[in-house]
Scaffold this active site. Structure first.
Site, PDB file in Angstrom:
ATOM      1  N   TYR A  84     -12.556  -1.802  -3.263  1.00  0.00           N
ATOM      2  CA  TYR A  84     -13.025  -1.926  -1.879  1.00  0.00           C
ATOM      3  C   TYR A  84     -14.541  -1.718  -1.760  1.00  0.00           C
ATOM      4  O   TYR A  84     -15.036  -1.331  -0.698  1.00  0.00           O
ATOM      5  CB  TYR A  84     -12.273  -0.946  -0.977  1.00  0.00           C
ATOM      6  CG  TYR A  84     -10.874  -1.407  -0.600  1.00  0.00           C
ATOM      7  CD1 TYR A  84     -10.687  -2.527   0.218  1.00  0.00           C
ATOM      8  CD2 TYR A  84      -9.740  -0.731  -1.035  1.00  0.00           C
ATOM      9  CE1 TYR A  84      -9.426  -2.965   0.579  1.00  0.00           C
ATOM     10  CE2 TYR A  84      -8.456  -1.157  -0.672  1.00  0.00           C
ATOM     11  CZ  TYR A  84      -8.310  -2.280   0.148  1.00  0.00           C
ATOM     12  OH  TYR A  84      -7.059  -2.705   0.514  1.00  0.00           O
ATOM     13  N   LYS A  86       0.826  -1.212   0.000  1.00  0.00           N
ATOM     14  CA  LYS A  86       0.000   0.000   0.000  1.00  0.00           C
ATOM     15  C   LYS A  86       0.863   1.266   0.000  1.00  0.00           C
ATOM     16  O   LYS A  86       2.068   1.219   0.286  1.00  0.00           O
ATOM     17  CB  LYS A  86      -0.927  -0.039   1.218  1.00  0.00           C
ATOM     18  CG  LYS A  86      -1.924  -1.224   1.179  1.00  0.00           C
ATOM     19  CD  LYS A  86      -2.898  -1.169   2.353  1.00  0.00           C
ATOM     20  CE  LYS A  86      -3.879  -2.342   2.309  1.00  0.00           C
ATOM     21  NZ  LYS A  86      -4.893  -2.240   3.387  1.00  0.00           N
ATOM     22  N   ASN A 126      -1.966   0.182   6.803  1.00  0.00           N
ATOM     23  CA  ASN A 126      -1.433  -1.079   7.310  1.00  0.00           C
ATOM     24  C   ASN A 126      -0.575  -1.845   6.308  1.00  0.00           C
ATOM     25  O   ASN A 126      -0.497  -3.064   6.347  1.00  0.00           O
ATOM     26  CB  ASN A 126      -2.558  -1.934   7.898  1.00  0.00           C
ATOM     27  CG  ASN A 126      -3.638  -2.233   6.889  1.00  0.00           C
ATOM     28  OD1 ASN A 126      -3.485  -1.934   5.708  1.00  0.00           O
ATOM     29  ND2 ASN A 126      -4.719  -2.831   7.341  1.00  0.00           N
ATOM     30  N   GLU A 136      -9.695 -10.217  -7.581  1.00  0.00           N
ATOM     31  CA  GLU A 136      -8.744  -9.115  -7.393  1.00  0.00           C
ATOM     32  C   GLU A 136      -7.560  -9.225  -8.358  1.00  0.00           C
ATOM     33  O   GLU A 136      -7.082  -8.213  -8.875  1.00  0.00           O
ATOM     34  CB  GLU A 136      -8.264  -9.108  -5.940  1.00  0.00           C
ATOM     35  CG  GLU A 136      -9.383  -8.731  -4.973  1.00  0.00           C
ATOM     36  CD  GLU A 136      -9.046  -8.962  -3.512  1.00  0.00           C
ATOM     37  OE1 GLU A 136      -9.920  -8.690  -2.664  1.00  0.00           O
ATOM     38  OE2 GLU A 136      -7.917  -9.401  -3.198  1.00  0.00           O
ATOM     39  N   HIS A 166      -2.066  -5.435   1.542  1.00  0.00           N
ATOM     40  CA  HIS A 166      -3.372  -6.085   1.372  1.00  0.00           C
ATOM     41  C   HIS A 166      -3.140  -7.562   1.112  1.00  0.00           C
ATOM     42  O   HIS A 166      -2.176  -7.930   0.447  1.00  0.00           O
ATOM     43  CB  HIS A 166      -4.105  -5.482   0.166  1.00  0.00           C
ATOM     44  CG  HIS A 166      -5.268  -6.316  -0.288  1.00  0.00           C
ATOM     45  ND1 HIS A 166      -6.489  -6.277   0.333  1.00  0.00           N
ATOM     46  CD2 HIS A 166      -5.373  -7.243  -1.268  1.00  0.00           C
ATOM     47  CE1 HIS A 166      -7.310  -7.140  -0.260  1.00  0.00           C
ATOM     48  NE2 HIS A 166      -6.652  -7.733  -1.236  1.00  0.00           N
TER      49      HIS A 166
HETATM   50  P1  ATP Z   1      -7.073  -5.787   3.336  1.00  0.00           P
HETATM   51  O1  ATP Z   1      -8.424  -6.108   2.716  1.00  0.00           O
HETATM   52  O2  ATP Z   1      -6.521  -4.451   2.900  1.00  0.00           O
HETATM   53  O3  ATP Z   1      -6.093  -6.906   3.192  1.00  0.00           O
HETATM   54  P2  ATP Z   1      -8.062  -6.626   5.891  1.00  0.00           P
HETATM   55  O4  ATP Z   1      -8.704  -7.734   5.126  1.00  0.00           O
HETATM   56  O5  ATP Z   1      -7.131  -7.002   6.998  1.00  0.00           O
HETATM   57  O6  ATP Z   1      -7.278  -5.649   4.924  1.00  0.00           O
HETATM   58  P3  ATP Z   1     -10.598  -5.278   5.878  1.00  0.00           P
HETATM   59  O7  ATP Z   1     -11.584  -5.432   6.959  1.00  0.00           O
HETATM   60  O8  ATP Z   1     -10.814  -5.940   4.567  1.00  0.00           O
HETATM   61  O9  ATP Z   1      -9.163  -5.657   6.488  1.00  0.00           O
HETATM   62  O10 ATP Z   1     -10.418  -3.698   5.649  1.00  0.00           O
HETATM   63  C1  ATP Z   1      -9.849  -3.206   4.448  1.00  0.00           C
HETATM   64  C2  ATP Z   1      -8.936  -2.058   4.772  1.00  0.00           C
HETATM   65  O11 ATP Z   1      -9.717  -0.959   5.249  1.00  0.00           O
HETATM   66  C3  ATP Z   1      -7.932  -2.311   5.896  1.00  0.00           C
HETATM   67  O12 ATP Z   1      -6.787  -2.988   5.488  1.00  0.00           O
HETATM   68  C4  ATP Z   1      -7.615  -0.907   6.329  1.00  0.00           C
HETATM   69  O13 ATP Z   1      -6.704  -0.273   5.413  1.00  0.00           O
HETATM   70  C5  ATP Z   1      -8.970  -0.238   6.220  1.00  0.00           C
HETATM   71  N1  ATP Z   1      -9.683  -0.304   7.497  1.00  0.00           N
HETATM   72  C6  ATP Z   1     -10.303  -1.373   8.046  1.00  0.00           C
HETATM   73  N2  ATP Z   1     -10.845  -1.083   9.232  1.00  0.00           N
HETATM   74  C7  ATP Z   1     -10.572   0.226   9.451  1.00  0.00           C
HETATM   75  C8  ATP Z   1     -10.866   1.144  10.506  1.00  0.00           C
HETATM   76  N3  ATP Z   1     -11.550   0.769  11.580  1.00  0.00           N
HETATM   77  N4  ATP Z   1     -10.408   2.419  10.379  1.00  0.00           N
HETATM   78  C9  ATP Z   1      -9.722   2.808   9.298  1.00  0.00           C
HETATM   79  N5  ATP Z   1      -9.410   2.006   8.253  1.00  0.00           N
HETATM   80  C10 ATP Z   1      -9.822   0.734   8.332  1.00  0.00           C
HETATM   81 MG    MG Z   2      -9.888  -7.399   3.410  1.00  0.00          MG
END
Ligand code: ATP
Ligand code: MG
Length: 139
Positions: A51, A11, A114, A128, A117
């Protein structure tokens, strides 16, 4: 090859912080083979579509702004049990909850920013990967 591929993005935060090389090293050292890879930047439209599942969440606007603010590395990775093993390698969404040694523990700065992805299912890995790569870009 069902179950043997996942999709990842390094990211914008991790790119800005100079972690592309270290993250790719962790990924390949863990046994993942790169079958597609590119350096690119998401448009707002791209990020909203990628997303879309989170479009009703309160953090959606923040997520789209973050994911479009700079370039990313997108890749398709191959390994047995790829989706599950890659989620283990990156760690929990919130780096404060991520296990020691995981990519997010090492390189993420917050739950929003974070570092990486990882696809959450074989079905989403295929969707994806196809979102980012044409068939002839996958080796
Ligand atoms: P990713 O899909 O990016 O691998 P993930 O599967 O661990 O991450 P998801 O629940 O799919 O988490 O959320 C997608 C992304 O949205 C997260 O990686 C983060 O960047 C963002 N995100 C998720 N929860 C929060 C939150 N509470 N506040 C801010 N950003 C968030
Ligand atoms: Mg996710």
């Amino acid at each position: 090859m069902t179950g043997n591929r996942t999709f990842t993005m390094i990211k914008p935060d991790a790119v800005e912080n100079g972690h592309i090389g270290a993250i790719m090293e962790k990924i390949t050292a863990a046994g993942f083979k790169i079958v597609a890879m590119k350096y690119t930047q998401l448009s707002v439209r791209d990020a909203q579509a990628f997303y879309a599942v989170h479009s009703e969440r309160p953090f959606f606007g923040e997520l789209v702004t973050f994911m479009t603010r700079g370039p990313i590395v997108a890749a398709i990775l191959e390994k047995s049990n790829a989706v599950e093993d890659f989620r283990a390698l990156i760690g929990a969404t919130n780096p404060e909850e991520a296990a020691e040694g995981t990519i997010r523990k090492l390189y993420a700065t917050s739950i929003g920013e974070n570092a990486v992805h990882g696809s959450d299912s074989d079905e989403n890995a295929a969707i994806e990967g196809a979102f980012h790569f044409a068939g002839r870009e996958v080796y």
